[in-house]
Design a protein around this motif. Structure first.
Motif, PDB file in Angstrom:
ATOM      1  N   ARG A  15       1.098  -1.444   0.048  1.00 41.78           N
ATOM      2  CA  ARG A  15       0.006  -0.013   0.098  1.00 41.78           C
ATOM      3  C   ARG A  15       0.795   1.060  -0.158  1.00 41.78           C
ATOM      4  O   ARG A  15       1.878   1.443   0.812  1.00 41.78           O
ATOM      5  N   SER A  17       2.199   5.089   0.686  1.00 43.55           N
ATOM      6  CA  SER A  17       1.973   6.287   1.580  1.00 43.55           C
ATOM      7  C   SER A  17       3.209   7.277   1.448  1.00 43.55           C
ATOM      8  O   SER A  17       4.043   7.085   0.832  1.00 43.55           O
ATOM      9  N   GLY A  18       2.268   8.402   1.485  1.00 46.02           N
ATOM     10  CA  GLY A  18       3.301   9.790   1.228  1.00 46.02           C
ATOM     11  C   GLY A  18       3.136   9.953   0.095  1.00 46.02           C
ATOM     12  O   GLY A  18       2.474   9.923  -1.011  1.00 46.02           O
ATOM     13  N   LYS A  21       0.783   8.877  -3.118  1.00 47.59           N
ATOM     14  CA  LYS A  21      -0.504   8.592  -3.191  1.00 47.59           C
ATOM     15  C   LYS A  21      -1.317   9.120  -3.501  1.00 47.59           C
ATOM     16  O   LYS A  21      -2.706   8.380  -3.397  1.00 47.59           O
ATOM     17  N   ASP A  27      -6.824   2.635  -0.703  1.00 43.34           N
ATOM     18  CA  ASP A  27      -5.617   2.159   0.310  1.00 43.34           C
ATOM     19  C   ASP A  27      -4.939   0.748  -0.206  1.00 43.34           C
ATOM     20  O   ASP A  27      -4.618  -0.232   0.133  1.00 43.34           O
ATOM     21  N   TRP A  61       3.234  -0.720   3.884  1.00 42.89           N
ATOM     22  CA  TRP A  61       3.226   0.289   3.795  1.00 42.89           C
ATOM     23  C   TRP A  61       4.524   0.534   2.928  1.00 42.89           C
ATOM     24  O   TRP A  61       5.727   1.400   3.691  1.00 42.89           O
ATOM     25  N   VAL A  63       6.928   3.639   1.045  1.00 39.89           N
ATOM     26  CA  VAL A  63       7.041   5.169   0.898  1.00 39.89           C
ATOM     27  C   VAL A  63       8.120   5.398  -0.130  1.00 39.89           C
ATOM     28  O   VAL A  63       9.178   4.451   0.494  1.00 39.89           O
ATOM     29  N   ARG A 445       1.578  15.764   9.046  1.00 42.87           N
ATOM     30  CA  ARG A 445       2.321  14.157   8.452  1.00 42.87           C
ATOM     31  C   ARG A 445       2.686  14.346   7.175  1.00 42.87           C
ATOM     32  O   ARG A 445       3.841  13.705   6.628  1.00 42.87           O
ATOM     33  N   GLU A 446       1.950  14.709   6.069  1.00 41.70           N
ATOM     34  CA  GLU A 446       2.144  15.025   5.098  1.00 41.70           C
ATOM     35  C   GLU A 446       3.375  16.166   4.557  1.00 41.70           C
ATOM     36  O   GLU A 446       4.517  15.252   3.793  1.00 41.70           O
ATOM     37  N   ASP A 471       1.426   2.607   8.584  1.00 34.43           N
ATOM     38  CA  ASP A 471       0.644   4.322   7.473  1.00 34.43           C
ATOM     39  C   ASP A 471       1.950   5.223   8.405  1.00 34.43           C
ATOM     40  O   ASP A 471       0.609   5.732   9.418  1.00 34.43           O
ATOM     41  N   LEU A 473       1.131   8.178   7.500  1.00 31.47           N
ATOM     42  CA  LEU A 473       0.082   9.418   7.418  1.00 31.47           C
ATOM     43  C   LEU A 473      -0.600   9.040   8.335  1.00 31.47           C
ATOM     44  O   LEU A 473      -1.705  10.658   8.491  1.00 31.47           O
ATOM     45  N   SER A 474      -1.065   8.499   9.103  1.00 29.63           N
ATOM     46  CA  SER A 474      -1.552   8.043  10.395  1.00 29.63           C
ATOM     47  C   SER A 474      -1.405   7.527  12.047  1.00 29.63           C
ATOM     48  O   SER A 474      -2.108   7.287  12.669  1.00 29.63           O
TER      49      SER A 474
END
Length: 498
Positions: A15, A17-18, A21, A27, A61, A63, A445-446, A471, A473-474
């Motif tokens: 999946r 992330s970052g 995405k 997702d 995840w 990245v 976070r982004e 993840d 981002l969370s």
């Protein structure tokens, strides 16, 4: 060290992330296809047949590979064999630790990481001599801007100091000498440290080692180093040599016979200039004096006119610049030098910035290369030594809102080389049970991840990828700091895990 045989052509079931995405609908797991070290396609998991060697991501995840944009590589690597002094709560305690420490093979005792700015007692020559006797003993401040030596070490190095403390250029010279170990020993330490960095998702770093790195890195590649990409800095004492050698920032720098796994990893970085001191040594050049020391406004190691001349020379030679500037006076001087020289590059640290200089940062296109963990490590120092300053301390959001590009680093060994620690520090602005320190300077976070990468997960980009357990981002602040990394790859080649 993993090599070319470990190249991956299909990264399946991950999946995203970052950065990258935003190009995906949801997702759901995807397969990432890699060709010639670059991402060639991203498709829903199982939609296309796998190609070449497949690495099963098991729903992790993915990245973009992470960068540390400020590392003193050899000093960081050698820190593993030096006495850790970060827990010393006083000069007496630090001296006692060194008293029982074992000498290195060369007969010297070396400790690092002390922070004397909050100690209740003062370092002194008599105290260290009584604890260490005639064994040459060196204690390096966490900020590397001061060193505490006993009499035996001072005699050996040819320096004199009433209290045993050497600051700024003299301290740098001591560090250079201590770091100038046998190349085989130093390269082995760098190789081991590089593997540790890869285990945290690092795919690149900017090396600010105070040495002639143009020879060191091709030698390390020839000996098998292949853990991550490197951009190495040049210092003013080697500027003429670099110009004569035709070194230009951004260009590849490798031997013709470099092993395949090491090809394309090393590039020429910026000219590094240390324009002022540090908060911990009370030498950062500030608008207001340090409490209890009304004549001390810090030091400008490089006067503004000389700084502008260095930037002009570097720019004419095709070199970008990285200007260390911590205090607000130093940041203003650095921006002045960027203005008159037309240089491109970074201001390193930018820990105290005048409100009026935020917009100048943005207009000039100067990048703020900052170390978010420093804000948390220094918050108590700021309360004691910068309480009267009116500029912004350790800005992040304020710089970003002014249109400034931000890049994260650690300044290792000043802080641990762990990009997740930097990301967590920027997102939470706390690493203990206290409330966030100046929460208005937090990043999302982004934004924090964007400051930690150089690519995105999309076709055409380099296949520099880290596989994570959460993840980002969370994830919570604690989960970010302890982020599990299952695999890291550079140009599709596994450097960790898998």
């Amino acid at each position: 060290m993993t090599g070319a045989a470990d190249s991956v052509a299909t990264l399946s079931g991950v999946r995203v992330s970052g950065p990258g995405k935003e190009f995906l609908i949801d997702d759901e797991p995807v397969d990432i296809f890699i060709e010639d070290g670059r991402i060639s396609d991203i498709a829903p998991a199982g939609a296309l047949p796998p190609q070449g060697r497949t690495l099963d991501g098991n729903g992790a995840w993915a990245v973009p590979g992470l960068w540390d944009n400020h590392v003193h590589t050899v000093q960081w690597a050698l820190a593993a064999e030096r006495v850790a002094l970060g827990g010393a709560g006083s000069a007496s305690e630090a001296a006692a630790i060194m008293s029982s420490a074992a000498p290195l093979p060369d007969g010297r005792k070396v400790g690092s990481g002390f922070r004397d700015a909050m100690w209740p007692d003062q370092p002194s020559l008599a105290l260290l001599d009584s604890a260490t006797g005639e064994v040459p003993t060196y204690l390096i401040n966490a900020d590397v801007h001061s060193t505490w030596l006993n009499s035996a070490a001072l005699r050996l190095e040819g320096f004199d100091s009433p209290d045993g403390m050497l600051r700024e250029e003299q301290a740098f010279e001591i560090s250079r000498r201590l770091n100038a170990v046998d190349p085989e020993r130093g390269d082995r330490a760098v190789r081991d440290a590089g593997e540790r960095a890869a285990s945290r998702g690092i795919t690149g770093l900017v090396d600010f080692d105070m040495a002639w790195n143009a020879d060191a890195w091709p030698r390390r590649i020839g000996a098998g180093f292949a853990a991550h990409r490197v951009e190495f800095a040049i210092y003013p004492f080697d500027l003429g040599r670099a110009i004569r050698a035709g070194l230009r920032s951004g260009e590849l720098h490798e031997a013709a016979d470099a092993p395949e796994a090491g090809r394309g990893l090393i590039r020429i970085g910026p000219l590094k200039i240390i324009s002022d001191g540090s908060l911990g040594t009370r030498t950062a050049a500030c608008s207001h004096s340090y409490p209890g020391d009304p004549e001390n406004f810090g030091v400008l190691n490089v006067p503004t006119a000389e700084l502008a001349e260095l930037l002009t020379t570097a720019t004419g030679a095709g070199l970008s610049v990285a200007v260390h500037a911590i205090g607000d006076r130093a940041v203003t001087g650095a921006l002045d030098a960027f203005t008159v020289s037309g240089a491109v590059g970074t201001i390193e640290h930018a820990q105290l910035v005048r409100h009026s200089d935020l917009a100048r940062f943005g207009r000039l296109g100067v990048i703020a290369s900052v170390q978010p963990q420093h804000a948390l490590d220094d918050r108590d120092l700021v309360g004691r030594h910068w309480a009267g300053q009116t500029s912004i301390g350790y800005p992040l959001s304020a710089l970003r809102d002014a249109g400034v590009e931000i890049r994260f680093g650690s300044d290792a060994p000043v802080a641990p080389l762990d990009p997740w620690q930097a990301i967590a520090a920027a997102v939470t602005r706390t690493d203990d049970d206290r409330d966030p320190w100046h929460p208005e300077e937090r990043l999302t976070r982004e934004q924090a991840i964007q400051a930690s990468v150089r690519t995105a997960l999309r076709p055409g980009e380099a296949a520099d990828i880290a596989l994570c357990g959460y993840d980002p981002l969370s994830a919570s602040g604690a989960d970010l700091r302890g982020m599990p990394v299952m695999a890291t790859m550079v140009a599709g080649r596994l450097t960790y895990g898998g």
